[in-house]
Design a protein around this motif. Structure first.
Motif, mmCIF file in Angstrom:
data_model
loop_
_atom_site.group_PDB
_atom_site.id
_atom_site.type_symbol
_atom_site.label_atom_id
_atom_site.label_comp_id
_atom_site.label_asym_id
_atom_site.label_seq_id
_atom_site.Cartn_x
_atom_site.Cartn_y
_atom_site.Cartn_z
ATOM 1 N N HIS A 39 -81.473 50.729 -68.516
ATOM 2 C CA HIS A 39 -81.815 51.917 -67.723
ATOM 3 C C HIS A 39 -81.363 51.789 -66.278
ATOM 4 O O HIS A 39 -80.690 50.828 -65.877
ATOM 5 N N GLY A 40 -81.768 52.753 -65.442
ATOM 6 C CA GLY A 40 -81.376 52.788 -64.037
ATOM 7 C C GLY A 40 -82.460 52.306 -63.092
ATOM 8 O O GLY A 40 -83.528 51.837 -63.508
ATOM 9 N N THR A 41 -82.195 52.430 -61.793
ATOM 10 C CA THR A 41 -83.096 51.965 -60.747
ATOM 11 C C THR A 41 -84.463 52.625 -60.853
ATOM 12 O O THR A 41 -84.560 53.852 -60.918
ATOM 13 N N SER A 42 -85.501 51.825 -60.871
ATOM 14 C CA SER A 42 -86.917 52.196 -61.010
ATOM 15 C C SER A 42 -87.221 52.793 -62.372
ATOM 16 O O SER A 42 -88.287 53.364 -62.587
ATOM 17 N N GLY A 43 -86.304 52.626 -63.330
ATOM 18 C CA GLY A 43 -86.484 53.177 -64.664
ATOM 19 C C GLY A 43 -87.191 52.235 -65.624
ATOM 20 O O GLY A 43 -87.782 51.226 -65.227
ATOM 21 N N HIS A 44 -87.078 52.559 -66.918
ATOM 22 C CA HIS A 44 -87.812 51.853 -67.967
ATOM 23 C C HIS A 44 -87.199 52.241 -69.298
ATOM 24 O O HIS A 44 -86.426 53.210 -69.389
ATOM 25 N N GLN A 142 -80.163 56.639 -49.513
ATOM 26 C CA GLN A 142 -81.394 57.065 -48.858
ATOM 27 C C GLN A 142 -82.230 57.945 -49.769
ATOM 28 O O GLN A 142 -83.462 57.853 -49.802
ATOM 29 N N ARG A 143 -81.571 58.796 -50.549
ATOM 30 C CA ARG A 143 -82.292 59.683 -51.474
ATOM 31 C C ARG A 143 -83.024 58.873 -52.533
ATOM 32 O O ARG A 143 -84.180 59.146 -52.854
ATOM 33 N N ILE A 144 -82.356 57.854 -53.075
ATOM 34 C CA ILE A 144 -82.988 57.004 -54.080
ATOM 35 C C ILE A 144 -84.158 56.243 -53.468
ATOM 36 O O ILE A 144 -85.256 56.185 -54.032
ATOM 37 N N LEU A 164 -88.608 62.173 -60.964
ATOM 38 C CA LEU A 164 -88.020 62.248 -62.293
ATOM 39 C C LEU A 164 -87.136 63.491 -62.428
ATOM 40 O O LEU A 164 -86.043 63.432 -63.008
ATOM 41 N N ARG A 165 -87.589 64.609 -61.878
ATOM 42 C CA ARG A 165 -86.793 65.844 -61.951
ATOM 43 C C ARG A 165 -85.486 65.714 -61.187
ATOM 44 O O ARG A 165 -84.513 66.409 -61.499
ATOM 45 N N LEU A 166 -85.455 64.837 -60.192
ATOM 46 C CA LEU A 166 -84.236 64.619 -59.430
ATOM 47 C C LEU A 166 -83.095 64.154 -60.332
ATOM 48 O O LEU A 166 -81.916 64.391 -60.036
ATOM 49 N N LEU A 167 -83.435 63.530 -61.444
ATOM 50 C CA LEU A 167 -82.434 62.992 -62.360
ATOM 51 C C LEU A 167 -81.827 64.056 -63.270
ATOM 52 O O LEU A 167 -80.789 63.808 -63.885
ATOM 53 N N MET A 168 -82.483 65.199 -63.378
ATOM 54 C CA MET A 168 -82.137 66.176 -64.406
ATOM 55 C C MET A 168 -81.485 67.426 -63.818
ATOM 56 O O MET A 168 -81.876 67.907 -62.757
ATOM 57 N N LEU A 198 -87.079 45.635 -55.593
ATOM 58 C CA LEU A 198 -86.458 46.538 -56.558
ATOM 59 C C LEU A 198 -85.431 47.443 -55.898
ATOM 60 O O LEU A 198 -84.404 47.777 -56.498
ATOM 61 N N LEU A 199 -85.694 47.848 -54.654
ATOM 62 C CA LEU A 199 -84.804 48.780 -53.955
ATOM 63 C C LEU A 199 -83.814 48.080 -53.031
ATOM 64 O O LEU A 199 -83.150 48.733 -52.205
ATOM 65 N N SER A 200 -83.658 46.784 -53.165
ATOM 66 C CA SER A 200 -82.799 46.039 -52.238
ATOM 67 C C SER A 200 -81.348 46.505 -52.279
ATOM 68 O O SER A 200 -80.639 46.445 -51.262
ATOM 69 N N LEU A 201 -80.876 46.991 -53.420
ATOM 70 C CA LEU A 201 -79.488 47.440 -53.527
ATOM 71 C C LEU A 201 -79.236 48.748 -52.780
ATOM 72 O O LEU A 201 -78.084 49.196 -52.679
#
Length: 283
Positions: A39-44, A142-144, A164-168, A198-201
Motif C-alpha cells: 500500500h501507500g503512505t499511511s495506508g494499510h 506538504q499535502r500528504i 481518504l477522500r483525497l485519494l479518490m 512515517l512521514l519522513s519521506l
C-alpha cells in the motif's frame, strides 16, 4: 460492497509474521505463484480488498501492512526506502518466498521498484500503481504531510474522511467502512507516536536521497505494468509517462475518472488487466 463481502467468497487468513523482528500484519489467500500487495503512505492492507479474491483464484496472495504502518510494528527511527526494502525481503524470507510478483501502490510501488533494482532475483514482475518516488514536489509533499497529521492529531473522524477522500476521484469510493478502519489505525497510540518517522519521506532532504533515478529505473528488467489515474492528486500523467519511458519494455495504462487508488476505484478494469499481465509475466 464492503470489505467482508469482497473477501467472503474465499478462505483467507489474517495473522502476524515475524519479519526480521518486526511483527507484520498479513492477509493471505489462494495458491500458486506468490503476489504481494504493498500500500501507500499511511495506508494499510485494506487498500486491496477489492483485488484479493480475483487474484487468489489464481495466485498465492499476500497483502501486508508495511513497516511502521497499520498494525505492523513501528521501530523508532525514520523510514527511508532501504528500510522498507529490507522489511519486504524479511517478510518474503519469513514466509518462504524466494521470488514474488509485486503490486505496489504509491509508496508501495516506490519500494517495489527499488527492490527490483537492488534485488532483481527476488522480484518476478512489478506493478506500479500511481507509484511515488520519481519526483520531489513540495506542494504534493506538504499535502500528504499536513492532511495526514491533521487526521492523526485529533479524534475528529471528518479529518480522516477527508484524508481518504483525497485519494479518490469519486468520494463514494472512500466508504464509511474504510474511513472507520483508517480512523482506528490513525488513533492507535503507537501510530500517533510514530507519525514523524512515517512521514519522513515528505521532508525534502530525505526524499531527494531516496528518489528513484532514471538510471535506476533503466536497470529494471522484470515485466512492469504502470497504472495511473488521470485525476491522481499526488502526481500528474507526465510522471507516469516518464516512468514508462525509463523502464525498458514497460506497459502503461491510464484510467479515466480515477485518483490515487486505481486498483480500488476501478477494480473492474484493474483486476482483469492485472491478471492478464501476470499470466504473460509468468509465461
Amino acid at each position: 460492497m464492503s470489505i467482508w463481502t469482497d473477501l467472503t467468497p474465499l478462505p483467507f487468513s489474517l495473522s502476524y509474521v515475524d519479519a526480521g523482528g518486526v511483527e507484520t500484519r498479513t492477509l493471505r489467500a489462494g495458491e500458486g505463484a506468490p503476489v504481494v500487495f504493498l500500500h501507500g503512505t499511511s495506508g494499510h492492507l485494506e487498500a486491496f480488498t477489492r483485488n484479493i479474491a480475483p487474484h487468489a483464484a489464481h495466485y498465492e496472495v499476500h497483502a501486508i501492512d508495511m513497516l511502521g504502518h497499520g498494525y505492523t510494528g513501528k521501530p523508532d527511527h525514520p523510514y527511508e526506502i532501504p528500510l522498507y526494502v529490507k522489511h519486504l525481503l524479511d517478510y518474503l524470507d519469513a514466509v518462504g518466498i524466494e521470488k514474488a510478483h509485486i503490486v505496489g501502490e504509491s509508496l508501495g510501488g516506490w519500494v517495489g521498484a527499488r527492490t527490483a533494482v537492488d534485488h532483481p532475483d527476488r522480484i518476478a514482475s512489478l506493478q506500479l500503481l500511481c507509484a511515488g518516488g520519481t519526483v520531489a514536489n513540495p506542494e504534493v509533499m506538504q499535502r500528504i504531510d499536513s492532511s495526514t497529521r491533521q487526521a492523526v492529531a485529533t479524534d475528529d473522524v471528518e479529518l480522516t474522511r477527508k484524508r481518504l477522500r483525497l485519494l479518490m476521484a469519486d468520494p463514494v469510493n472512500a466508504t464509511e467502512e474504510l474511513v472507520d478502519v483508517r480512523h482506528r489505525i490513525y488513533h492507535e497510540p503507537d501510530f500517533v507516536a510514530n507519525i514523524d518517522n512515517l512521514l519522513s519521506l515528505q521532508k525534502m532532504e530525505i526524499r531527494q536521497r531516496n528518489l528513484l533515478t532514471k538510471e535506476q529505473m533503466g536497470r529494471i528488467t522484470q515485466p512492469t505494468l504502470i497504472v495511473w489515474g488521470r485525476k491522481n492528486p499526488f502526481g500528474d500523467v507526465p510522471e507516469a509517462q516518464a516512468m514508462h519511458e525509463a523502464i525498458p519494455g514497460s506497459q502503461l495504462e491510464l484510467f479515466e475518472e480515477t485518483g490515487h487508488w486505481p486498483q480500488h476505484e476501478q477494480a473492474a478494469l484493474y483486476n482483469p488487466l492485472s491478471l492478464e499481465f501476470l499470466a504473460k509475466a509468468a509465461a
